[in-house]
Scaffold this motif. Sequence first.
Motif, PDB file in Angstrom:
ATOM      1  N   ARG A 159       0.862  -1.284  -0.050  1.00  0.00           N
ATOM      2  CA  ARG A 159       0.090   0.267  -0.424  1.00  0.00           C
ATOM      3  C   ARG A 159       0.868   1.353   0.174  1.00  0.00           C
ATOM      4  NH1 ARG A 159      -3.305  -3.055   3.541  1.00  0.00           N
ATOM      5  NH2 ARG A 159      -2.090  -1.986   5.618  1.00  0.00           N
ATOM      6  N   LEU A 160       2.151   0.930  -0.063  1.00  0.00           N
ATOM      7  CA  LEU A 160       3.131   2.733   0.380  1.00  0.00           C
ATOM      8  C   LEU A 160       2.908   2.946  -1.166  1.00  0.00           C
ATOM      9  CD1 LEU A 160       5.610   0.981   3.187  1.00  0.00           C
ATOM     10  CD2 LEU A 160       3.791   2.480   3.397  1.00  0.00           C
ATOM     11  N   ASN A 161       3.221   3.989  -1.670  1.00  0.00           N
ATOM     12  CA  ASN A 161       3.759   4.574  -2.549  1.00  0.00           C
ATOM     13  C   ASN A 161       4.625   3.618  -3.686  1.00  0.00           C
ATOM     14  OD1 ASN A 161       1.674   6.344  -2.241  1.00  0.00           O
ATOM     15  ND2 ASN A 161       2.908   8.071  -1.560  1.00  0.00           N
ATOM     16  N   SER A 162       6.182   4.358  -2.520  1.00  0.00           N
ATOM     17  CA  SER A 162       6.967   3.093  -3.760  1.00  0.00           C
ATOM     18  C   SER A 162       7.110   0.967  -2.877  1.00  0.00           C
ATOM     19  CB  SER A 162       8.131   3.763  -3.216  1.00  0.00           C
ATOM     20  OG  SER A 162       8.193   5.068  -3.724  1.00  0.00           O
ATOM     21  N   THR A 215      10.270   1.921  -0.719  1.00  0.00           N
ATOM     22  CA  THR A 215       9.808   3.599   0.502  1.00  0.00           C
ATOM     23  C   THR A 215      11.285   2.830   0.828  1.00  0.00           C
ATOM     24  OG1 THR A 215       7.838   2.680   0.026  1.00  0.00           O
ATOM     25  CG2 THR A 215       8.496   4.190   1.753  1.00  0.00           C
TER      26      THR A 215
END
Length: 610
Positions: free
Chosen positions: A489-492, A496
Amino acid sequence: MARKPKHRPETNKHLNRFKYTQDQAIEKPFNWAQMVRLLKYVKPYTRRLLPISIIAMLVSTIVRLVVPILIGKVAIDIAIAENNTNLLIQLVVGIAILYVLSYIGNALRIKYVNILGQNVIYDLRQHLFSHVQRLSHKFFDSRSAGSILVRIMNDINSLQELFTNGIINLLMDIVMLTGIVVILFALSPKLALAILVIMPLMFYISTKLRRNIRRSWQDVRIQQSRLNSHLNESLQGVRITQSFSQETENAEYFNGINTDNFQSWNTATRKSAMFRPFVEMSNAVGTVILISYGAFLILQGDIEIGTFVSFAFFLGMFWEPISRLGQVYNQLLMAMAASERIFEFLDEQPNVQEKVNAQDLSDMKGHIEFDQVQFAYDEKRIALHNISLEMKQGETVALVGHTGSGKSTIANLISRFYDPTKGAVKIDGTDLQDATIDSVRQQISVVLQDTFIFSGTIMENVRFGRPTASDEEVIEAAKVVGADDFISRLNSGYETEVEERGSILSAGERQLLSFARALLADPRILILDEATASIDTETEMKIQQALRRLLKGRTAIIIAHRLSTIREADSIYVLEHGKILEHGSHDQLMDQEGEYFELIKAQFQMLDAI
């Protein structure tokens, strides 16, 4: 100009927590044996960099010694006296060529000396850091992170000037002074003796300053260590400071320590600066002697004008290296203060020592035995009293008890962070003190309540468990423990960047990463020290299945209070004040209605109250 703080609160109470044994003043005489030990770090570069630097230094020094003779004895006493224009022109061209050689020599000296110095600093810092990394936990128990940081950074930085300029300048100045003295006596022994009469007095006065100057620089190092310790502690605890509105108190706390640091620097620099005025005073006295006695000798016909001019040149050159020697001496004093602190750490030996003939436990099964083990962190605090227990291969064993009962101490002994005071800790029948430390720790993973997340990507943090693992293996480990859900679910995603200590992640997310890291390491023994304490009930339910997969086929030691974590353990040990009170399965201990029963009962009562 430095400004003195307007307000300095009473700092004695503030400094109490910084009274570490390694930060007391080291009262030792200035000894060259220690400097020789420091200079051993130059040895790897003596075949290439040092010879070039020395040759370049000698070229520039010889040029400086030759030019005054050419000006005084050749230009004045011969060329000008005999009105020999051709000789004068040749002399000017020759001196110009010599100065070009001197420039080239100085350029090469500066270049290669700096390369040498930076290499030496690199090696020394690498050696110190690698050594500290191998020291036992007991070493870190009595030292703050800030004080250790000072040794590795500030103290080694203070040696940089010595290695990049000080050593070669010292050699250059010694050669220069020796050459000047020899030449002066060769030109006129009478005038040389008259000028150098001030030297014994200057030497006597300067030696009186040495002890005080050295102590002052030692105090600077101590105050910097305390300042760094407080800064490190304050920055890591800034959230606690703000939550209790203690910013003002903390600022006053810092002001006291900062003032002591300020004053120690003022004292050290003031004492060090006293050397140069003595040199200038000697220079003034020498100039007066040269003019008065030199003029007398000229009138008497003992020396020529060219000799007098050469003396004037050499006199100016003479006090310059002496002044620099004073600066080099200050560098040596700072280096001595710093090297004493550096070598104190390098001389520190791990409390957990590896035997020369230690065997490699490369094929560990995971059968653990404690045979009449006693352990004490110090003489007044015995943590374990003659503990005997057995953890069979593949079993999950839970350790329960109140805080300070000895649970974490047992885990530390299994990982061999400490050695028992008495008795033996065995894995697969081998006393851990007979095994290599790396072979033991490489097959044991520890998951703590306060897991540490390094600055870097999530992928790098999980891979820390096994640096050779592929990206696919990292992702698979994260999926097994249920960490893949929040990572995706994290952007990267796995790339990240997490800040120091993983501050962008929740406590539960950090704990999940530590589970993935432990699983990736594929240990034979897994230690969970309150590892689920920071995970909420919903998250804990999700990882129970993952934990079953994580623990399968491994010997697991679980330190926990939660019933859900320990009830499925094959064996449970109840500890109190370093002793085993009860031992058995969950059902067996509940039937006994002893200490374990009371712990579980208290836990249910607490949940009912909530």
